[in-house]
Design a protein around this motif. Structure first.
Motif, PDB file in Angstrom:
ATOM      1  N   GLY A  28     -13.380  43.169  69.305  1.00 21.80           N
ATOM      2  CA  GLY A  28     -12.669  42.491  68.222  1.00 21.80           C
ATOM      3  C   GLY A  28     -13.304  42.737  66.865  1.00 21.80           C
ATOM      4  O   GLY A  28     -12.615  43.033  65.878  1.00 21.80           O
ATOM      5  N   ILE A  29     -14.624  42.635  66.791  1.00 19.43           N
ATOM      6  CA  ILE A  29     -15.313  42.864  65.509  1.00 19.43           C
ATOM      7  C   ILE A  29     -15.721  44.325  65.380  1.00 19.43           C
ATOM      8  O   ILE A  29     -15.587  44.941  64.330  1.00 19.43           O
ATOM      9  N   GLY A  30     -16.231  44.881  66.493  1.00 19.55           N
ATOM     10  CA  GLY A  30     -16.766  46.241  66.425  1.00 19.55           C
ATOM     11  C   GLY A  30     -15.739  47.268  66.022  1.00 19.55           C
ATOM     12  O   GLY A  30     -15.987  48.110  65.145  1.00 19.55           O
ATOM     13  N   ILE A  31     -14.551  47.222  66.628  1.00 18.90           N
ATOM     14  CA  ILE A  31     -13.523  48.210  66.296  1.00 18.90           C
ATOM     15  C   ILE A  31     -13.043  48.036  64.865  1.00 18.90           C
ATOM     16  O   ILE A  31     -12.881  49.006  64.099  1.00 18.90           O
ATOM     17  N   ALA A  32     -12.827  46.768  64.458  1.00 18.52           N
ATOM     18  CA  ALA A  32     -12.354  46.514  63.096  1.00 18.52           C
ATOM     19  C   ALA A  32     -13.371  47.000  62.070  1.00 18.52           C
ATOM     20  O   ALA A  32     -13.013  47.648  61.063  1.00 18.52           O
ATOM     21  N   TRP A  33     -14.638  46.702  62.301  1.00 12.07           N
ATOM     22  CA  TRP A  33     -15.672  47.130  61.359  1.00 12.07           C
ATOM     23  C   TRP A  33     -15.825  48.651  61.378  1.00 12.07           C
ATOM     24  O   TRP A  33     -16.115  49.269  60.352  1.00 12.07           O
ATOM     25  N   THR A  34     -15.664  49.253  62.535  1.00 11.64           N
ATOM     26  CA  THR A  34     -15.778  50.716  62.615  1.00 11.64           C
ATOM     27  C   THR A  34     -14.666  51.387  61.807  1.00 11.64           C
ATOM     28  O   THR A  34     -14.906  52.341  61.043  1.00 11.64           O
ATOM     29  N   ILE A  35     -13.436  50.883  61.952  1.00 10.94           N
ATOM     30  CA  ILE A  35     -12.309  51.455  61.199  1.00 10.94           C
ATOM     31  C   ILE A  35     -12.534  51.267  59.695  1.00 10.94           C
ATOM     32  O   ILE A  35     -12.320  52.197  58.883  1.00 10.94           O
ATOM     33  N   SER A  36     -12.978  50.049  59.308  1.00  6.13           N
ATOM     34  CA  SER A  36     -13.217  49.785  57.883  1.00  6.13           C
ATOM     35  C   SER A  36     -14.325  50.678  57.336  1.00  6.13           C
ATOM     36  O   SER A  36     -14.252  51.153  56.187  1.00  6.13           O
TER      37      SER A  36
ATOM     38  N   ILE B 263     -15.108  53.696  58.434  1.00  9.08           N
ATOM     39  CA  ILE B 263     -14.574  55.063  58.309  1.00  9.08           C
ATOM     40  C   ILE B 263     -13.688  55.188  57.069  1.00  9.08           C
ATOM     41  O   ILE B 263     -13.770  56.167  56.299  1.00  9.08           O
ATOM     42  N   VAL B 264     -12.831  54.182  56.849  1.00  3.78           N
ATOM     43  CA  VAL B 264     -11.945  54.198  55.684  1.00  3.78           C
ATOM     44  C   VAL B 264     -12.768  54.177  54.396  1.00  3.78           C
ATOM     45  O   VAL B 264     -12.489  54.916  53.421  1.00  3.78           O
ATOM     46  N   GLY B 265     -13.821  53.342  54.364  1.00  2.00           N
ATOM     47  CA  GLY B 265     -14.670  53.296  53.180  1.00  2.00           C
ATOM     48  C   GLY B 265     -15.393  54.597  52.948  1.00  2.00           C
ATOM     49  O   GLY B 265     -15.585  55.007  51.784  1.00  2.00           O
ATOM     50  N   TRP B 266     -15.793  55.257  54.028  1.00  5.66           N
ATOM     51  CA  TRP B 266     -16.481  56.552  53.882  1.00  5.66           C
ATOM     52  C   TRP B 266     -15.533  57.614  53.338  1.00  5.66           C
ATOM     53  O   TRP B 266     -15.924  58.445  52.502  1.00  5.66           O
ATOM     54  N   VAL B 267     -14.283  57.595  53.810  1.00  2.00           N
ATOM     55  CA  VAL B 267     -13.297  58.566  53.317  1.00  2.00           C
ATOM     56  C   VAL B 267     -13.007  58.331  51.835  1.00  2.00           C
ATOM     57  O   VAL B 267     -12.896  59.274  51.032  1.00  2.00           O
ATOM     58  N   ARG B 268     -12.905  57.060  51.460  1.00  2.00           N
ATOM     59  CA  ARG B 268     -12.596  56.726  50.069  1.00  2.00           C
ATOM     60  C   ARG B 268     -13.840  56.707  49.177  1.00  2.00           C
ATOM     61  O   ARG B 268     -13.740  56.426  47.986  1.00  2.00           O
ATOM     62  N   ASP B 269     -14.978  56.930  49.797  1.00  2.80           N
ATOM     63  CA  ASP B 269     -16.252  56.880  49.076  1.00  2.80           C
ATOM     64  C   ASP B 269     -16.485  55.509  48.460  1.00  2.80           C
ATOM     65  O   ASP B 269     -16.915  55.376  47.310  1.00  2.80           O
ATOM     66  N   GLU B 270     -16.134  54.506  49.243  1.00  2.00           N
ATOM     67  CA  GLU B 270     -16.344  53.122  48.848  1.00  2.00           C
ATOM     68  C   GLU B 270     -17.203  52.435  49.901  1.00  2.00           C
ATOM     69  O   GLU B 270     -16.971  52.602  51.105  1.00  2.00           O
ATOM     70  N   PRO B 271     -18.204  51.693  49.483  1.00  2.00           N
ATOM     71  CA  PRO B 271     -19.052  51.012  50.483  1.00  2.00           C
ATOM     72  C   PRO B 271     -18.298  49.882  51.189  1.00  2.00           C
ATOM     73  O   PRO B 271     -17.491  49.172  50.567  1.00  2.00           O
ATOM     74  N   PHE B 272     -18.594  49.743  52.462  1.00  2.00           N
ATOM     75  CA  PHE B 272     -17.989  48.633  53.240  1.00  2.00           C
ATOM     76  C   PHE B 272     -19.061  47.571  53.432  1.00  2.00           C
ATOM     77  O   PHE B 272     -20.051  47.781  54.146  1.00  2.00           O
TER      78      PHE B 272
END
Length: 577
Positions: free
Chosen positions: A483-491, A493-502
C-alpha cells in the motif's frame, strides 16, 4: 572367570603394586595367579572329598507355592558313584510362621532308597482359606540317615547327608482382593469405532467380588454426545476375574485431521461381601472374643492389607482420531480440488444473482439445516447492495484463468482507495481533525475491521491459532509494503523523471511507530503467557474469564494508542523524536 574379573577390578593399594612388581623382577611370580591357583587347589580337594561318598540332599532347597496349590512334591535326591546299598532317611515338617493344621498338613515318615534309586518325593499338602494373610513359611527336615548293605557287597564309603538337609517352603497368599489399574496410560481410537473399549486390569490377586467406580473427564473432546457420551458408572469384578473393559460411545463426525482427547479416572474400589448366615456370624464373633486385643489388632491389620486398592495408572488418556477411510477419501479429493474453486464464478449472471440474494450468515457448520436470514442479515445486505452490484461487474474467474478478474479487481480497489482517502480527508477537515488523526482513528479502523472478522473465522474453523494471527500480521504487511511501498515507488520514479524531489513529511510517524512496537511487544508477551496458563492453554480461547481479560486488554492497548498518538499530533506533549 568371575573371580578373575573381581580380582582384576578390585581397588588395590600402592603397596600391592610395589610387591607385585618386585616379585616379577625377582622371579616370585604373579600374586593374582598364585591366589587363583590356591583357590583351584582347594576346590579340587573339596570335590575330591565329596566324590568319595554318596550324598542325600534336597534339590532344590527353596520352594514358593500359592495357597491354592493343593499338594506339591518336595524332591530328595541321592547322588554318588556307588548307590549299591539301601538307604533310609527320615523326614518331618517343622513349623515356622506357617503352622501345621491351619496352613498345611503336618507330614513325617521315612524315605527308602533301594540300590540304584536316585530320587524320591515328599508330598506336602497346603490348606487354602479365604482370609488374606501375609506370606508364611515352614521347613521340611531330613534326619536319621541309615544304610543297609547286602551280603557279599564289597566295602564302600558310607552314605552321608549333602549340604542341604532342610528345604524351606514359602506359602504365597492368593486371597488379596486385587490391585486395579489401566494397562496403558494412553488409548487411541478412530472416531468411527462406535464403542471404545478401555481395558482395566486386576493384578496381585482376584479373590472376591469388587466394585470399581470410574468417570470420564473432558479434554479437548467434549461429552454430552458432542464427541463422546460421558459416563460415570461402576465395573463389577467377580471372583477370579482379572480384567474388564470400560465401554465409551464415540460420536462419528467424519472430521478431517481430528485429534481430540478426554480422560477416564478410576475411583476407590470396594468389596461386595456376601451376606453371612447367623451361624457364621456367631462363629466369627466367638473367634474374635477368644483373641487377645493385640492379636485381634494384628489380624485386622493383615486383613486391611488384603483390601482392594488402586495401582499406579489410575487415569488414562483416550485420544480420538479421524477415521482412516474418511481421511483417505479427503486426501484423494484434496489432490484434485483447489481451494480457489470455492470462490470461483463462471458467469456474470451467477455473480449478479449472488449479489442480489440475501443469505443467512453466522453459521460455520455446513451440515446444519438451512436457516432463514435474520433482520441483521437484511440490514447489512441493503447497506452493502451498492458495492455488491458494483463488483458484480468484475469479469468472472473462469475467463483466462482468473487473470482478467484479478487485474480488474486491483484497478477497482485502487480507485476506491483513492476515493476513500479523499473522503476521509474531507471528513476530517469537516469535523476539525488532522489528517494523521483521521488516518489513525477512522481509516485504520475501517481497514482493520475486515481483518478482525477474517481472523475470527480462521480461529473458529482452524485447529490452531496460526491462521488467525497470521492473517492479521500478513494483512498489515501487505498494507505497509504494498500500500505504501508501491505508491512511494511510483511517486519517486515520477519525481526522478520530472527532476523533482519526492519528499514525505514524517510528522509524528516515529513516535507512533514506537508506541505501536511497545504495544505489539506487550501483545506477544500476553500470547506467550496464555500458552502456559492452565486456564487458557493456548493463544486463543480458554476459560471465559481469560478470554474477557485478554479481549479487554487488547482493546485497551488500541484505545491508549490512538489517544496518545492524537495527543502527540495536537502537541499536548513533546518528544525528542
Amino acid at each position: 572367570m568371575a573371580e578373575h574379573e573381581v580380582m582384576s577390578h578390585q581397588r588395590k593399594s600402592r603397596a600391592f603394586y610395589r610387591i607385585q612388581a618386585t616379585r616379577r623382577m625377582m622371579g616370585g611370580g604373579n600374586l593374582m595367579k598364585r591366589q587363583a591357583d590356591k583357590r583351584k587347589q582347594s576346590t579340587f580337594d573339596l570335590i575330591s572329598e565329596v566324590d568319595v561318598y554318596d550324598r542325600v540332599r534336597f534339590d532344590p532347597a527353596v520352594y514358593e507355592v500359592f495357597e491354592n496349590v493343593g499338594s506339591f512334591p518336595v524332591v530328595v535326591v541321592r547322588e554318588g558313584d556307588h548307590l549299591t546299598s539301601t538307604v533310609y532317611v527320615d523326614y518331618e515338617t517343622i513349623d515356622g510362621t506357617a503352622e501345621a493344621g491351619s496352613d498345611f498338613y503336618a507330614a513325617q515318615g521315612t524315605l527308602v532308597f533301594k540300590p540304584g534309586e536316585t530320587i524320591h518325593h515328599i508330598n506336602i499338602h497346603v490348606m487354602d482359606d479365604d482370609i488374606f494373610e501375609e506370606d508364611e513359611h515352614f521347613t521340611v527336615r531330613l534326619s536319621n540317615l541309615r544304610e543297609e548293605h547286602a551280603e557279599g557287597t564289597p566295602s564302600i564309603p558310607p552314605t552321608k547327608f549333602g549340604l542341604v538337609t532342610e528345604a524351606e517352603i514359602t506359602i504365597l497368599d492368593d486371597d488379596h482382593r486385587g490391585i486395579f489399574s489401566f494397562d496403558e496410560p494412553k488409548f487411541t481410537f478412530f472416531e468411527n469405532v462406535g464403542l471404545a473399549q478401555i481395558k482395566v486390569a486386576r493384578h496381585s490377586g482376584a479373590r472376591g467380588t469388587v466394585s470399581l467406580p470410574y468417570r470420564t473427564i473432558e479434554g479437548s473432546a467434549k461429552g454430552n454426545g458432542l464427541d463422546f457420551h460421558a459416563a460415570e458408572d461402576v465395573l463389577m469384578f467377580q471372583n477370579d476375574e482379572t480384567w474388564k473393559n470400560i465401554e465409551i460411545e464415540i460420536v462419528d463426525h467424519e472430521s478431517y485431521q481430528k485429534n481430540e482427547n478426554f480422560f477416564i479416572q478410576l475411583g476407590e474400589p470396594s468389596v461386595l461381601r456376601r451376606k453371612e448366615s447367623l451361624a457364621e456370624r456367631r462363629e466369627t464373633e466367638e473367634r474374635q472374643r477368644e483373641m487377645s486385643d493385640d492379636k485381634l489388632a494384628a489380624t485386622q491389620r493383615i486383613a486391611d492389607l488384603g483390601l482392594p486398592r488402586l495401582g499406579l495408572l489410575t487415569r488414562c488418556e483416550v485420544e480420538i482420531q479421524e477415521s482412516s477411510e474418511f481421511r483417505h477419501a479427503v486426501d484423494n479429493m484434496l489432490k484434485t480440488t483447489k481451494v480457489s474453486e470455492l470462490v470461483a464464478t463462471s458467469s456474470w449472471k451467477e455473480q449478479f444473482v449472488e449479489a442480489l440474494t440475501v443469505s443467512a450468515g453466522g453459521d460455520d457448520d455446513i451440515e446444519s439445516e438451512d436457516k432463514l436470514p435474520t433482520c441483521a442479515d437484511y440490514a447489512m445486505h441493503f447497506l452493502s447492495i451498492f458495492w455488491k452490484i458494483l463488483f458484480a461487474f468484475v469479469p468472472p474467474t473462469d475467463i483466462l484463468g482468473g487473470w482478467v478478474c484479478f487485474t480488474v479487481s486491483i484497478i477497482v480497489i485502487g480507485g476506491l482507495t483513492a476515493v476513500i482517502g479523499d473522503v476521509a480527508s474531507h471528513f476530517g477537515c469537516t469535523i476539525g481533525l488532522k489528517d494523521s488523526v483521521t488516518a489513525v482513528v477512522f481509516v485504520a479502523l475501517g481497514t482493520s475491521v475486515p481483518d478482525t472478522f477474517a481472523s475470527k473465522v480462521a480461529a473458529t474453523q482452524d485447529e490452531y491459532a496460526d491462521s488467525s494471527i497470521g492473517n492479521v500480521t500478513g494483512s498489515n504487511a501487505v498494507n505497509v509494503f504494498l500500500g505504501i511501498g508501491i505508491a512511494w515507488t511510483i511517486s519517486t520514479i515520477v519525481g526522478w523523471v520530472r527532476d523533482e524531489p519526492f519528499v514525505v513529511d514524517p510528522g509524528s510517524l516515529a513516535f507512533s511507530v514506537t508506541i505501536f512496537c511497545v504495544f505489539a511487544f506487550l501483545c506477544i508477551v500476553t500470547l506467550v503467557m496464555r500458552r502456559f496458563n492452565s486456564k487458557a492453554q493456548g493463544e486463543l480461547g480458554g476459560d471465559k474469564s481469560i478470554k474477557y481479560v485478554s479481549s479487554c486488554m487488547f482493546a485497551g492497548f488500541w484505545l491508549v494508542y490512538i489517544v496518545v498518538a492524537s495527543l502527540k499530533d495536537y502537541c499536548y506533549f513533546t518528544t525528542p523524536f
